[in-house]
Each structure stands twice: as structure tokens, then as C-alpha cells.
Design a protein around this motif. Sequence first.
Motif, short mmCIF file in Angstrom:
data_model
loop_
_atom_site.label_atom_id
_atom_site.label_comp_id
_atom_site.label_asym_id
_atom_site.label_seq_id
_atom_site.Cartn_x
_atom_site.Cartn_y
_atom_site.Cartn_z
N LYS A 91 -85.43 16.45 3.70
CA LYS A 91 -86.87 16.16 3.11
C LYS A 91 -87.57 17.69 3.15
N LYS A 92 -87.12 18.61 4.33
CA LYS A 92 -87.92 19.80 4.32
C LYS A 92 -87.21 20.59 3.30
N LEU A 93 -86.17 20.54 2.84
CA LEU A 93 -85.30 21.28 1.88
C LEU A 93 -85.41 20.72 0.54
N LYS A 94 -85.85 19.59 0.33
CA LYS A 94 -85.81 19.05 -0.76
C LYS A 94 -84.57 18.69 -1.60
N ILE A 95 -83.71 18.19 -0.62
CA ILE A 95 -82.30 17.80 -1.05
C ILE A 95 -81.86 16.63 -0.73
N PRO A 96 -80.73 15.83 -1.47
CA PRO A 96 -80.17 14.71 -1.10
C PRO A 96 -79.83 14.49 0.20
N GLU A 97 -80.08 13.45 1.07
CA GLU A 97 -79.81 13.31 2.26
C GLU A 97 -78.34 13.26 2.29
N TYR A 98 -77.71 14.06 3.40
CA TYR A 98 -76.45 14.35 3.89
C TYR A 98 -75.70 15.39 3.07
N SER A 99 -76.46 16.04 2.23
CA SER A 99 -76.10 17.25 1.51
C SER A 99 -75.61 18.27 2.37
N SER A 100 -74.70 19.23 2.09
CA SER A 100 -74.13 20.56 2.75
C SER A 100 -75.62 21.37 3.01
N VAL A 101 -75.17 21.83 4.05
CA VAL A 101 -76.39 22.88 4.54
C VAL A 101 -75.35 23.75 5.55
N LEU A 102 -75.84 25.10 5.23
CA LEU A 102 -75.13 26.07 5.93
C LEU A 102 -76.16 26.22 7.35
N LYS A 103 -75.65 26.21 8.47
CA LYS A 103 -76.43 26.60 9.67
C LYS A 103 -76.01 27.71 10.31
N VAL A 104 -76.81 28.68 10.50
CA VAL A 104 -76.77 29.92 11.26
C VAL A 104 -77.71 30.19 12.21
N ASP A 105 -77.05 30.46 13.22
CA ASP A 105 -77.71 30.97 14.59
C ASP A 105 -77.64 32.64 14.97
N ARG A 106 -78.83 33.10 15.05
CA ARG A 106 -78.61 34.75 15.38
C ARG A 106 -79.69 34.79 16.48
N LEU A 107 -79.04 35.87 17.12
CA LEU A 107 -80.07 36.32 18.26
C LEU A 107 -80.71 37.86 17.61
N ARG A 108 -82.14 37.81 17.51
CA ARG A 108 -82.80 39.02 16.83
C ARG A 108 -83.13 39.72 18.13
N LEU B 295 -83.63 45.18 22.89
CA LEU B 295 -84.12 44.10 23.79
C LEU B 295 -84.24 42.61 22.94
N GLU B 296 -83.79 41.74 23.64
CA GLU B 296 -84.02 40.23 23.19
C GLU B 296 -85.41 40.01 22.67
N MET B 297 -85.55 39.57 21.44
CA MET B 297 -86.68 39.12 20.92
C MET B 297 -86.90 37.56 20.60
N SER B 298 -85.73 36.99 19.91
CA SER B 298 -85.88 35.64 19.53
C SER B 298 -84.30 35.21 18.94
N VAL B 299 -84.27 34.01 19.13
CA VAL B 299 -83.28 33.21 18.78
C VAL B 299 -83.79 32.40 17.48
N ASN B 300 -82.93 32.63 16.47
CA ASN B 300 -83.35 32.04 15.14
C ASN B 300 -82.37 31.07 14.54
N THR B 301 -82.76 29.74 14.31
CA THR B 301 -81.53 29.13 13.64
C THR B 301 -82.24 28.46 12.34
N SER B 302 -81.39 28.99 11.16
CA SER B 302 -81.63 28.93 9.82
C SER B 302 -80.68 27.80 9.20
N TYR B 303 -81.38 27.33 8.14
CA TYR B 303 -80.76 25.92 7.49
C TYR B 303 -80.67 26.39 5.91
N PHE B 304 -79.49 26.61 5.16
CA PHE B 304 -79.86 27.16 3.82
C PHE B 304 -78.79 25.81 3.01
N PRO B 305 -79.76 25.24 1.93
CA PRO B 305 -78.97 24.24 1.10
C PRO B 305 -77.94 24.88 0.36
N MET B 306 -76.57 24.52 0.44
CA MET B 306 -75.54 25.17 -0.16
C MET B 306 -75.69 24.71 -1.89
#
Length: 235
Positions: free
Chosen positions: A111-128, A133-144
Motif C-alpha cells: 500500500k505504501k509503495l502503490k504496488i500489487p500485494e506480494y510483488s517483488s521488493v528489494l530490501k536493503v539494510d545499511r549502517l550509516r 562513528l555510527e549514526m543510523s541503521v537504515n532499511t530501504s524497500y525498492f519496488p522491483m
Amino acid sequence: MKPKYLEIKDYLSNKIKKGILKAGDKIPSERELMELFNVSRMTVRQAIDRLVNEGLLVKMVGKGTFVTKEKLNTRLNILKSFTEEIIASGHKTSAKLLSKREIKADPELAKKLKIPEYSSVLKVDRLRLVDGLEMSVNTSYFPMIRAFMLEELDFSATSIYHQIEKELGLMIEKAVETISATAADRRISGLLRVKVGTPLLKITRLTIISNNIPIEYMEGLFRPDRYLVSQELYR
């Protein structure tokens, strides 16, 4: 007579104010302060905790206690990538890729990404990191479905916005951002070098390209002792 913990507190704060202890410097160890003032470890910790609460010191698990660096300030009314914000503030930023995998979008994410349910999404976890010095942990979701070449991007590089625009040719137009509070769990505490239960800033951002199409949904957990959010309000 002034309590011993206040003597230690004043001793350290005066060194900070006079520039003897500078931003990023490690303060004397608990053992050194115990011997210097002939007090117990509990008394030393009481003094240090007071300075941590006042924002003058920051504890880093496994490293020690340091003089707090200037907080990085982001303004809510200007859309910039994390990298652009850090560079503009005169600091160095880097990223560490923690994981990258393809998943299926659950109904809420779809719903957030405006794509059909159970569509492929690329999940990326990064330490910034900022200045190492450690600032944040970011988790991004990209609609394939929007850009198959997303998987080819260098997520260990600093600016994803830059790559989306330059490598994929997509123009970022706006973002919707929310800010809330959360607490560090065991995994996040290890990555950010804080204690379990430490309060964190939770920032979510939905990045939108042309035609009001979402290209990324991000959830970031930030250390509030290093990151500040501000906004100008008009009446």
C-alpha cells in the motif's frame, strides 16, 4: 561540602569548556578518575551519567566515553539525501551494506509503495556512519516493478538518491517523512554501539518520483545524541 560526584562532574565539564577535552576526545577511564579523586566506581559513574544526560558526553559500548560532537541538523522543509545533509554540514559520511535481498511486499508495504500485494521488493539494510562513528541503521524497500536495475546499484556507496537519478534516470520530486521515538533492541544496539533500550529517533521516508510514484520506502533508526531535526514554522 560539595559531593564528590559533583567535583568529578565539574572537573570534566571545565576541561570541556576550556577546550582541553575537545569534541570526539575520549575522557579518562573510570579507573583513572577513581584513583584521581579516591572514590568508588559508583561515584564516578554518577558524575559521568550527569554529563551524559546534559549532552556533554556520550557513551559508546566497547569503546568508552567521549566528548559529544556537534549534532548534525536536518531541516524538514528541504529534501536532501542523508549524504547531501552530512556533506553540507562539513562532515564525512560512509555506508556499510548489512544485507540485500529480494522479498515479497506484504499488504501494508504494498500500500505504501502503490504496488500489487506480494510483488517483488528489494530490501536493503545499511549502517550509516559520520566521521567514522555510527549514526543510523537504515532499511530501504525498492519496488522491483519500477526499476529492475535497482539490484545493480552500489548500496555500499553513500548516496542512493544520486544513483537513482544518475544511473536509473529517475527524477526524485518529493518525499513524505514521519518522525517518532523507539528503543534499541539487541541487534540495533550492537550496530549503533548503544545499550539495549536506548531511546532512538525513528524516521520513515517515502520517496516519490515523477507522476506521484513511490520509488523507496525507508525506515531509519538514528542516535538522537548525534542527529537533530529542526523545522521553521511561520504564522
